[in-house]
Every structure is written in structure tokens, then in C-alpha cells.
Design an enzyme around this catalytic site. Sequence first.
Site, mmCIF file in Angstrom:
data_model
loop_
_atom_site.group_PDB
_atom_site.id
_atom_site.type_symbol
_atom_site.label_atom_id
_atom_site.label_comp_id
_atom_site.label_asym_id
_atom_site.label_seq_id
_atom_site.Cartn_x
_atom_site.Cartn_y
_atom_site.Cartn_z
ATOM 1 N N ARG A 71 -19.671 3.556 13.542
ATOM 2 C CA ARG A 71 -19.057 3.747 12.116
ATOM 3 C C ARG A 71 -18.666 2.763 11.360
ATOM 4 O O ARG A 71 -19.456 2.357 10.544
ATOM 5 C CB ARG A 71 -17.746 4.713 12.340
ATOM 6 C CG ARG A 71 -17.643 5.839 11.207
ATOM 7 C CD ARG A 71 -16.945 5.101 10.098
ATOM 8 N NE ARG A 71 -15.659 4.483 10.406
ATOM 9 C CZ ARG A 71 -14.941 3.568 9.527
ATOM 10 N NH1 ARG A 71 -15.453 3.362 8.562
ATOM 11 N NH2 ARG A 71 -13.828 3.140 9.857
ATOM 12 N N ASP A 72 -17.517 1.955 11.913
ATOM 13 C CA ASP A 72 -17.385 0.825 10.775
ATOM 14 C C ASP A 72 -18.269 -0.237 10.732
ATOM 15 O O ASP A 72 -18.532 -0.963 10.065
ATOM 16 C CB ASP A 72 -16.062 0.235 11.265
ATOM 17 C CG ASP A 72 -15.177 -0.565 10.154
ATOM 18 O OD1 ASP A 72 -15.578 -0.375 9.028
ATOM 19 O OD2 ASP A 72 -14.314 -1.370 10.473
ATOM 20 N N HIS A 114 -6.911 -3.557 14.340
ATOM 21 C CA HIS A 114 -8.162 -3.450 13.910
ATOM 22 C C HIS A 114 -8.415 -4.662 13.192
ATOM 23 O O HIS A 114 -8.253 -4.741 11.954
ATOM 24 C CB HIS A 114 -8.477 -2.219 13.184
ATOM 25 C CG HIS A 114 -9.523 -1.866 12.417
ATOM 26 N ND1 HIS A 114 -10.550 -0.957 12.834
ATOM 27 C CD2 HIS A 114 -10.229 -2.549 11.299
ATOM 28 C CE1 HIS A 114 -11.537 -0.767 12.130
ATOM 29 N NE2 HIS A 114 -11.469 -1.729 11.196
ATOM 30 N N HIS A 123 -10.961 -7.759 11.394
ATOM 31 C CA HIS A 123 -12.287 -8.159 11.262
ATOM 32 C C HIS A 123 -12.288 -9.708 11.436
ATOM 33 O O HIS A 123 -11.089 -10.269 11.172
ATOM 34 C CB HIS A 123 -12.667 -7.652 9.816
ATOM 35 C CG HIS A 123 -13.073 -6.342 9.633
ATOM 36 N ND1 HIS A 123 -14.264 -5.929 9.000
ATOM 37 C CD2 HIS A 123 -12.375 -5.217 9.935
ATOM 38 C CE1 HIS A 123 -14.070 -4.611 9.169
ATOM 39 N NE2 HIS A 123 -12.981 -4.121 9.372
ATOM 40 N N CYS A 131 -18.747 -7.391 5.703
ATOM 41 C CA CYS A 131 -17.428 -7.143 5.229
ATOM 42 C C CYS A 131 -17.875 -6.927 3.576
ATOM 43 O O CYS A 131 -18.425 -7.953 2.913
ATOM 44 C CB CYS A 131 -16.546 -8.374 5.358
ATOM 45 S SG CYS A 131 -15.263 -8.262 4.107
ATOM 46 N N ASN A 169 -16.283 -6.364 12.005
ATOM 47 C CA ASN A 169 -15.204 -6.247 13.190
ATOM 48 C C ASN A 169 -15.336 -7.130 14.192
ATOM 49 O O ASN A 169 -16.376 -7.751 14.362
ATOM 50 C CB ASN A 169 -15.245 -4.811 13.512
ATOM 51 C CG ASN A 169 -15.227 -3.690 12.717
ATOM 52 O OD1 ASN A 169 -16.306 -3.461 12.009
ATOM 53 N ND2 ASN A 169 -14.004 -3.227 12.495
#
Lengths: 312, 312
Positions: free
Chosen positions: B15-16, B208, B210, B241, B250
Site C-alpha cells: 500500500r504505502d 512509521h 520514512h 516521498c 518507507n
Amino acid sequence: MSLPKKIRIVEVGPRDGLQNEKKVISTELKAQFIRDLSDTGHQTIEVTSFVRPDRIPQMSDAKELFPLVRDLDKSADLVCLVPNLKGLELAASLGVKEIAVFTASSDTFNQRNINATISQSFERIEPVIKEALNQGMKVRGYVSTAFGCPYEGYVNPEKVREVAKRLEGLGCYELSLGDTVGTGSPLSVSRALDLILKDIDVSKIALHFHDTRGMALANIMKGLEYGVSVFDASAGGLGGCPYAKGATGNVATEDLVYLCQCLGIDCGVDLDKLTHASRRMLSELGKPTTSKFLQAYSNAKDANESLYLPTP
Amino acid sequence: MSLPKKIRIVEVGPRDGLQNEKKVISTELKAQFIRDLSDTGHQTIEVTSFVRPDRIPQMSDAKELFPLVRDLDKSADLVCLVPNLKGLELAASLGVKEIAVFTASSDTFNQRNINATISQSFERIEPVIKEALNQGMKVRGYVSTAFGCPYEGYVNPEKVREVAKRLEGLGCYELSLGDTVGTGSPLSVSRALDLILKDIDVSKIALHFHDTRGMALANIMKGLEYGVSVFDASAGGLGGCPYAKGATGNVATEDLVYLCQCLGIDCGVDLDKLTHASRRMLSELGKPTTSKFLQAYSNAKDANESLYLPTP
């Protein structure tokens, strides 16, 4: 968190960095690079090494290079790596005031790297240190493979302590514990420091991380928490790792300066000037930086955008 | 160092990670990727998001994708991001058992990202959480920009605490504090946790990060020292990003798994299977990994060399 208010960076880009770059850089460009680095505010720069020219071609111009940058020693300590008395003699004749000597905490590594056991390497180093001190030079000592060996894997921190202590006893003012292959972790750094700081004052310890596995900043953070205040780094992350093909070299000085910025630690280095110096050399080498921070910084700069720099 | 013995990784690559990749991946390949990831031992995988297809094209196949992987929920929690009641309705009709909702701790970011202030975003989220809980679903809450905002820069940890607390009060079982732009540092992580853990039990906090500026592992290390035991990560460092061109996404799951290996923390993920899954997807995307560890691991594997993995 109790961290040092101030640290000193030992800029090793011109030596440990360039030494691991295949493309040979001209003496003039190296001198310019060292001038650029000095201009950032760096207090200590490792400029070259007096080793056998056939062994490390990138360093074969040491005796031409040093005189071109010697005047910078008004504002910075210019360190030269010296493997033996012959190298020391040459360095001394050129006015070098600080040398670095090296050995390792793994016998296999030392055997393959310099064809000598740790014990044999001390037979070579001892007269070098003695003579350098006689001549009024400062001597820095490297302990390679302090957090892992490319051949043996695990390195016992007791061995690191023993080697560091011996170097200190011989008169090295600073012991740089090197993570030659980048297999150190916050845990192994912590374990090594728990042991070593029993014998050696923290002010004499420097940490030298390679970012081969992306662990350098986490390891530096752990070092800072133990009060270590000297860290080696290479502008732009120049260099590589002869024991891991295609791998990252020393931690990038930019990463370290940025960490200091975030933590409110004074390292005396101008980030903008530093990125200028690094990018110029990276462009000569025709390679991208391995530093994520420098990449982000460069992207923002090229796009004329301002980059948010956290302040504590 | 007192660290958790065991952590749980929330794998957000599908997903991310993929959401920030330009090349659109077929639904079948995404399903294969999720199967590969589940096979590594992952207990929680964020598989897709039910957002407007025109807003995030990479996620537009959510309703086709989920049924292809639904059977994996026997061994892993399959999380789907849901922005509103319409998304929830669709998710519920497909048998989704866990959703994630999101807001931010910066008003400017929320305005530009979802055209709503933080306060307005709660008006949207509240009925979603309520209805999801009614239907027996688990709800995870994201707090974006918890360690810095691409527009405002500094984010006050008091704001993060307020938003996290409100999400918890609404029934989120876990609060994932997101360093959306990668400007967090061990210091800001430490300050935020000092505050937030006064109100919220550490077992409910996920971090979480990055790795936009290379700080993710140092930040995770700090989180571990505070007892945090849930971390989001993206296989192979997939993603990017949107606020920093060309930047890293991430933190790579491989980096996190390797850190756990070094620290002796059980994360339940098979490193070899994980690198297989990541490399297959990276090859589809035609891009190199941003993870230095995965690079070193892949180089060694391709050369049939064994890689030394430290054990505590």
C-alpha cells in the site's frame, strides 16, 4: 538523553574515501578538495597516506599532494596515514605534524591486509610511533575490524580493548575503532564501549563507521550516548568497501552533520559548504552519493527549494 | 539496553510502498507480492486502500485485489486503508476485517492532502471508526506528519499526543505515528514519546518512519529503547516521498529485520524469503533498492557468498 554538546569530525574523505574509489583523481583536484573541506570548518582532515605506490595507486601522489595543502595546517590538523618507518621518514621530511598508524583486532584480517599478525604489526608500529613522538608529531591509532571481520565474522570486544589499550600505551592520543566492514550494530557498539571505557577515557575514543549495511547513524547515536565525541566520516560518503562489492563506504559526513543539527550538537562544519565540496568531487568521480540526506539536500537545492532542518 | 524481546512488523509495501511508485503494477502481480510477503511470516500486511480511483491510480484495483488475497487472513491480518464511509462499505462487502484510518498532526498538511483541517478530518473518520467497530472490524489509526510537516516544518508533539489520544478514544487499537517526510530524529522521537506515553500505553503505539534522510534506523532504535514493539516498514524500501523529489520512501523491511537480527529481537520474518519478495517486485518496477543492507545481501547472494549476520 545526555549527549556531548560538541563533537569533532575527522574528515577521512581524501584518504579512506578516495582510496576506495577506482577512478584516479589528479593531485590538483585532490588538493582543491582538501581546501574545500578545510573551508567548511573541519578541524581534522586525513589528507593522504604514505604507503607503497604500487599497493594503492590512488595514494601514490602523497609526496606531491601534501606540500600543496600544508599551509592549511594553520586551521586544521592534517593527518597522514603511515605504515612503516620509511613512510614516516618521507612524511617528516615534508613537514607532516600528525600521523595515523593502523592495526586490527582480527588476526586473519591483518594477515590478509598487511601480511602480519596483530602481534607482528605491533613490531612494525612501535618504532614508528616512538620515532614520530620523538619528532614531536601527534599519533592517531586505528583499530580496524573492531565490530566484525570480513573473514572471521564475530570479533571479541576483549580483543579490541587489548589492541586499543596497547596503542594508547605506546602514545597514541586517540584510538579510532573502525567498523571496517559495516557489521557493527548499536548492540555491538554498546558492548564494546562497556568494556573499553573501563580502561580508556572516553575523550580518547573515536568511532569510525562504514555504512555498508545502513547502520552507521544508529551506531553513531549509540556512541554519542556513551559520550564519544570524535567520529570519522567521509564527505559525500565517498569510498566503498573492498570486502563487499558495490557496497557503501564510510558514513557520509553530511549524514553526521545533519544528525548533529537534529540533536543540537556543535560540530563546527558548514553544511552548505560541505555539500559543495562533496558534490564537486562526486561529479569528478561520476557517481551519485550514497547519502540519503545529501540526496534530499541536493534535490532541494537544485530545485531552489528550502529544506527544513530541525532544530532541537 | 533494555529492548523488547519481540516486535511485530506492519508490512506496508503493497500500500504505502506501491502507492508512491509511478509504474502501475497489475493486480495479479500485486496479489503474488502479497502472497510472497505473507509467506515470509508477516503477521500484518497493509494490502491496499479503498480510495477514489482517480486520486491514486495504483490503488484503483482494490476491489479486484482484495478477493485474490483474502484467504491469507488465516495467518495474517490484512489491513486496508479506508478514507470514508463509502470506502468502508466496499471493504466490508469484500470481507475486510481490519481497516486503517488516517489524519495528521499538521493542519496545513491535512488541508493540502485531504482538503480538511484536523478537526474536519475527525468528522469524517468518527463515523467510519464507529461503523467499522460495529461490524466487528479492527481499526488502526495513522497520525501523519508526527515528526515534521512538509509545509509547516516543526510539529509540536503536544498536537501529536492530542490527535493520537483522540483516535484511541474513538476505538483505534493501535496508533501509528508517521514520519511522513522523514524529518524525525532520535531527539524528536524521544520528545514525542516522553509526552505520548504519559497518556497511551506503549503497546498501542506503532512507529512509521520514512527513510528520506537516512534517519529511520536510528529513530527505530530510539523507539525500541522506549519499549515500542510495532513498526511499519516497506519490503525493499518500495515507495518514495511525494514531498521530496527522488527521495527514499518507507524504511525498508529488510533494514528493520536486519536490525532485529543484530539486536536479538524476534520479528518472525524470514529474511531470505523477504529479499526474494522484494527483489521480484523491484525488478518489476525496474528500480534498485534504497536499502543498503538489501544491496549488500543481494550482492553476496548473487556472488554465491555467505553474508555474516551478527548474533547477539
